[in-house]
Design a protein around this motif. Structure first.
Motif, PDB file in Angstrom:
ATOM      1  N   LEU A  44      47.857  42.042  97.862  1.00 38.53           N
ATOM      2  CA  LEU A  44      47.176  41.450  96.714  1.00 38.53           C
ATOM      3  C   LEU A  44      48.170  41.089  95.623  1.00 38.53           C
ATOM      4  CD1 LEU A  44      44.492  40.664  95.391  1.00 38.53           C
ATOM      5  CD2 LEU A  44      44.456  42.945  94.356  1.00 38.53           C
ATOM      6  N   ARG A  45      49.146  41.952  95.406  1.00 37.02           N
ATOM      7  CA  ARG A  45      50.184  41.649  94.411  1.00 37.02           C
ATOM      8  C   ARG A  45      50.835  40.301  94.705  1.00 37.02           C
ATOM      9  NH1 ARG A  45      55.164  45.192  95.266  1.00 37.02           N
ATOM     10  NH2 ARG A  45      55.428  43.588  96.859  1.00 37.02           N
ATOM     11  N   ASP A  46      51.150  40.054  95.975  1.00 45.12           N
ATOM     12  CA  ASP A  46      51.801  38.792  96.339  1.00 45.12           C
ATOM     13  C   ASP A  46      50.838  37.607  96.285  1.00 45.12           C
ATOM     14  OD1 ASP A  46      54.109  40.252  96.722  1.00 45.12           O
ATOM     15  OD2 ASP A  46      53.934  40.323  98.903  1.00 45.12           O
ATOM     16  N   MET A  47      49.550  37.868  96.379  1.00 42.16           N
ATOM     17  CA  MET A  47      48.555  36.800  96.333  1.00 42.16           C
ATOM     18  C   MET A  47      48.252  36.338  94.909  1.00 42.16           C
ATOM     19  SD  MET A  47      45.797  38.373  99.081  1.00 42.16           S
ATOM     20  CE  MET A  47      44.477  37.243  98.612  1.00 42.16           C
ATOM     21  N   LEU A  48      48.599  37.144  93.912  1.00 42.55           N
ATOM     22  CA  LEU A  48      48.111  36.902  92.556  1.00 42.55           C
ATOM     23  C   LEU A  48      48.527  35.548  91.988  1.00 42.55           C
ATOM     24  CD1 LEU A  48      48.431  40.411  90.872  1.00 42.55           C
ATOM     25  CD2 LEU A  48      46.345  39.213  91.556  1.00 42.55           C
ATOM     26  N   GLY A  49      49.719  35.064  92.342  1.00 39.60           N
ATOM     27  CA  GLY A  49      50.157  33.780  91.817  1.00 39.60           C
ATOM     28  C   GLY A  49      49.202  32.660  92.148  1.00 39.60           C
ATOM     29  N   VAL A  50      48.681  32.654  93.361  1.00 42.40           N
ATOM     30  CA  VAL A  50      47.704  31.641  93.780  1.00 42.40           C
ATOM     31  C   VAL A  50      46.302  32.046  93.331  1.00 42.40           C
ATOM     32  CG1 VAL A  50      46.642  30.513  95.786  1.00 42.40           C
ATOM     33  CG2 VAL A  50      49.112  30.957  95.755  1.00 42.40           C
ATOM     34  N   LEU A  51      46.020  33.318  93.392  1.00 45.96           N
ATOM     35  CA  LEU A  51      44.666  33.819  93.200  1.00 45.96           C
ATOM     36  C   LEU A  51      44.182  33.736  91.752  1.00 45.96           C
ATOM     37  CD1 LEU A  51      42.474  35.102  94.976  1.00 45.96           C
ATOM     38  CD2 LEU A  51      43.491  37.333  94.461  1.00 45.96           C
ATOM     39  N   THR A  52      45.064  34.074  90.813  1.00 40.35           N
ATOM     40  CA  THR A  52      44.636  34.237  89.422  1.00 40.35           C
ATOM     41  C   THR A  52      43.905  33.022  88.856  1.00 40.35           C
ATOM     42  OG1 THR A  52      46.403  35.839  89.041  1.00 40.35           O
ATOM     43  CG2 THR A  52      45.421  34.813  87.102  1.00 40.35           C
ATOM     44  N   PRO A  53      44.441  31.791  89.001  1.00 39.43           N
ATOM     45  CA  PRO A  53      43.695  30.644  88.446  1.00 39.43           C
ATOM     46  C   PRO A  53      42.400  30.340  89.193  1.00 39.43           C
ATOM     47  CG  PRO A  53      45.652  29.901  89.633  1.00 39.43           C
ATOM     48  CD  PRO A  53      45.750  31.389  89.542  1.00 39.43           C
ATOM     49  N   LEU A  54      42.297  30.771  90.446  1.00 34.92           N
ATOM     50  CA  LEU A  54      41.073  30.514  91.208  1.00 34.92           C
ATOM     51  C   LEU A  54      39.936  31.432  90.773  1.00 34.92           C
ATOM     52  CD1 LEU A  54      42.593  30.214  94.813  1.00 34.92           C
ATOM     53  CD2 LEU A  54      41.800  28.338  93.358  1.00 34.92           C
ATOM     54  N   ILE A  55      40.265  32.696  90.498  1.00 42.49           N
ATOM     55  CA  ILE A  55      39.236  33.687  90.189  1.00 42.49           C
ATOM     56  C   ILE A  55      38.535  33.394  88.873  1.00 42.49           C
ATOM     57  CG2 ILE A  55      38.844  36.113  89.615  1.00 42.49           C
ATOM     58  CD1 ILE A  55      41.092  36.865  91.463  1.00 42.49           C
ATOM     59  N   GLY A  56      39.308  32.949  87.876  1.00 43.03           N
ATOM     60  CA  GLY A  56      38.737  32.809  86.542  1.00 43.03           C
ATOM     61  C   GLY A  56      38.517  34.175  85.924  1.00 43.03           C
ATOM     62  N   GLN A  57      37.426  34.316  85.189  1.00 38.52           N
ATOM     63  CA  GLN A  57      37.105  35.581  84.521  1.00 38.52           C
ATOM     64  C   GLN A  57      35.697  36.041  84.904  1.00 38.52           C
ATOM     65  OE1 GLN A  57      38.877  37.773  82.329  1.00 38.52           O
ATOM     66  NE2 GLN A  57      40.563  36.672  83.293  1.00 38.52           N
ATOM     67  N   PRO A  58      35.541  36.631  86.092  1.00 34.66           N
ATOM     68  CA  PRO A  58      34.231  37.174  86.468  1.00 34.66           C
ATOM     69  C   PRO A  58      33.769  38.227  85.463  1.00 34.66           C
ATOM     70  CG  PRO A  58      35.746  37.158  88.339  1.00 34.66           C
ATOM     71  CD  PRO A  58      36.563  36.854  87.125  1.00 34.66           C
ATOM     72  N   ARG A  59      32.455  38.358  85.324  1.00 31.99           N
ATOM     73  CA  ARG A  59      31.964  39.401  84.413  1.00 31.99           C
ATOM     74  C   ARG A  59      32.079  40.778  85.037  1.00 31.99           C
ATOM     75  NH1 ARG A  59      26.240  40.802  84.934  1.00 31.99           N
ATOM     76  NH2 ARG A  59      25.288  39.700  86.686  1.00 31.99           N
ATOM     77  N   ALA A  60      32.328  40.841  86.351  1.00 30.34           N
ATOM     78  CA  ALA A  60      32.523  42.127  87.020  1.00 30.34           C
ATOM     79  C   ALA A  60      33.251  41.911  88.334  1.00 30.34           C
ATOM     80  CB  ALA A  60      31.187  42.812  87.287  1.00 30.34           C
ATOM     81  N   CYS A  61      34.098  42.873  88.674  1.00 35.60           N
ATOM     82  CA  CYS A  61      34.744  42.932  89.994  1.00 35.60           C
ATOM     83  C   CYS A  61      34.423  44.283  90.617  1.00 35.60           C
ATOM     84  CB  CYS A  61      36.254  42.747  89.863  1.00 35.60           C
ATOM     85  SG  CYS A  61      37.167  43.040  91.412  1.00 35.60           S
ATOM     86  N   ILE A  62      33.941  44.254  91.842  1.00 32.50           N
ATOM     87  CA  ILE A  62      33.634  45.477  92.587  1.00 32.50           C
ATOM     88  C   ILE A  62      34.617  45.581  93.741  1.00 32.50           C
ATOM     89  CG2 ILE A  62      31.914  46.764  93.894  1.00 32.50           C
ATOM     90  CD1 ILE A  62      29.778  45.001  92.480  1.00 32.50           C
ATOM     91  N   VAL A  63      35.457  46.605  93.719  1.00 29.45           N
ATOM     92  CA  VAL A  63      36.381  46.884  94.817  1.00 29.45           C
ATOM     93  C   VAL A  63      35.707  47.927  95.704  1.00 29.45           C
ATOM     94  CG1 VAL A  63      38.660  47.760  95.445  1.00 29.45           C
ATOM     95  CG2 VAL A  63      38.386  46.339  93.396  1.00 29.45           C
ATOM     96  N   GLY A  64      35.467  47.576  96.958  1.00 25.41           N
ATOM     97  CA  GLY A  64      34.576  48.368  97.799  1.00 25.41           C
ATOM     98  C   GLY A  64      35.204  49.484  98.596  1.00 25.41           C
ATOM     99  N   GLU A  65      36.202  50.155  98.050  1.00 28.81           N
ATOM    100  CA  GLU A  65      36.766  51.324  98.734  1.00 28.81           C
ATOM    101  C   GLU A  65      35.700  52.418  98.869  1.00 28.81           C
ATOM    102  OE1 GLU A  65      39.630  51.760 100.132  1.00 28.81           O
ATOM    103  OE2 GLU A  65      41.100  50.425  99.213  1.00 28.81           O
ATOM    104  N   PRO A  66      35.851  53.282  99.878  1.00 26.58           N
ATOM    105  CA  PRO A  66      34.809  54.294 100.111  1.00 26.58           C
ATOM    106  C   PRO A  66      34.737  55.353  99.008  1.00 26.58           C
ATOM    107  CG  PRO A  66      36.660  54.598 101.618  1.00 26.58           C
ATOM    108  CD  PRO A  66      36.884  53.295 100.922  1.00 26.58           C
ATOM    109  N   THR A  67      33.632  55.358  98.281  1.00 29.32           N
ATOM    110  CA  THR A  67      33.397  56.338  97.212  1.00 29.32           C
ATOM    111  C   THR A  67      32.075  57.061  97.399  1.00 29.32           C
ATOM    112  OG1 THR A  67      32.267  54.740  95.794  1.00 29.32           O
ATOM    113  CG2 THR A  67      34.665  54.891  95.567  1.00 29.32           C
TER     114      THR A  67
END
Length: 384
Positions: free
Chosen positions: A140-163
């Motif tokens: 994900l760290r390496d993806m951020l350069g491309v990813l950041t302008p695509l994502i915009g500013q969501p009102r929420a991000c849910i990372v689905g690791e097992p909790t």
């Protein structure tokens, strides 16, 4: 559940161990989402052997982002009683590598994508899938350069690791370091006349233990964690080429996992410990040193319990409990982008994650699917 189970069966069959390519899985997901009207952007790594993706459906706007990693830990050396890359069911349990960490969540996300394709979305539904999370969140760290302008500013991000479907509002940050210890070569019959690099290394490990004791007794504390203080851990040490040669080089691989209060100081304290160990040896050999380099680093996560993303996730998950988890996730990267982020997903990391005969229960997947149903209701009702 029929669609979720069918998708999980497909996902488990892709042996996406971090050391291998994940392209077959990503190709499948890309086609699945594109067929349902998602705009999909493939984000390959530098080798071309792995890729992540970003997908979006619905009108422009903030929306909600769901995030997961596609890689799984190895099965080599583990005592599995069934094929780890074939989904098998025994009663309420679904077995396979990645069922809990975290293809069960991905299957539920894709099942939601299928339903969302036929729903009148009033806010965008966004998905990020990454690679190489299991080796330090590097994909994900390496993806951020491309990813950041695509994502915009969501009102929420849910990372689905097992909790276990609890809303996780925090985890420690982590840095991996390598300490190169430099001494002198010489004949072992004259060993006291030379600076042994392994002596530097072992003295450094003792200094790290003293630092750990200080952190435990006098450092910052957060009782929400199973280990309530920052930790320093030496995991590997190597050095020497033959028993009758004084080693001139040794390596210590270490990590530290830190609370926010120690984020700015702990690396400096480790560096000071290294200098304190090496300094006395320079009276015998001026070149004696311990040089430390950072190998990897990912940020921690700290979310206020009354944050809007926590309130949203409590409603979506149907679970009013919050927790702080002992393991790292990619959530800190999204939080650093200013995106309100929390962690919530099916399964138990402590109970099943990274273990032989990894499994997830039908009940856990059903809970996750119910969360996705509530999210779809939110996306069709919420204008953002």
């Amino acid at each position: 559940m029929t669609e979720t189970l069918a998708l999980l069966d497909r996902l488990i069959a892709f042996p996406t161990v971090s050391a291998a390519s994940n392209l077959d899985l990503i190709t499948f997901v890309r086609a699945f989402l594109a067929e349902r009207g998602f705009a999909v952007t493939l984000i390959p790594d530098a080798t071309g052997l792995k890729a992540g993706l970003y997908a979006e459906l619905g009108p422009s706007g903030a929306g909600v982002l769901l995030s997961a990693h596609t890689d799984v830990v190895p099965v080599t050396g583990q005592d599995w009683t069934r094929d780890p890359f074939r989904l098998t069911r025994d009663g309420d349990r679904l077995y396979g590598r990645g069922t809990t960490d975290m293809k069960g969540f991905i299957a539920s996300v894709l099942a939601l994508a299928d339903r969302a394709a036929h729903a009148p979305l009033r806010a965008p539904f966004k998905i990020v899938l990454s690679y190489d999370e299991e080796i330090g969140c590097t994909g994900l760290r390496d993806m951020l350069g491309v990813l950041t302008p695509l994502i915009g500013q969501p009102r929420a991000c849910i990372v689905g690791e097992p909790t276990e479907m609890q809303v996780a509002i925090g985890h420690k940050g982590k840095a991996a370091l390598r300490a190169i210890c430099t001494g002198q070569s010489g004949h072992s019959a004259l060993a006291p006349q030379f600076v042994n690099a392994l002596h530097l290394a072992t003295d450094f490990v003792l200094a790290l233990r003293a630092l750990q004791d200080d952190l435990a007794w006098r450092g910052a504390q957060d009782a929400a964690y199973a280990v309530p203080y920052s930790t320093v851990h030496a995991g590997m040490m190597t050095g020497g080429t033959a028993l009758n040669i004084v080693p001139n080089a040794a390596t210590v691989d270490l990590e530290y996992r830190y609370l926010p209060a120690d984020a700015e100081t702990l690396a400096a304290r480790i560096a000071d410990a290294a200098q304190g160990v090496a300094a006395p040896y320079r009276a015998m050999f001026a070149g004696a040193q311990i040089a430390i380099t950072e190998v990897n680093h990912y940020p921690g996560l700290a979310v206020a319990e009354d944050a809007d993303v926590v309130t949203l996730l409590k409603r979506l998950s149907g679970n009013n409990g919050v927790a702080k988890v002992p393991f790292g996730t990619e959530a800190g990267y999204f939080a650093q982008l200013g995106i309100p982020t929390a962690v919530c997903g099916p399964g138990s990391m402590a109970g099943q994650g990274h273990q032989p005969d990894e499994y997830i229960t039908l009940e856990a997947l059903q809970e996750c699917d119910r969360m996705m149903d509530r999210l779809l209701e939110d996306l069709t009702a919420h204008q953002a």
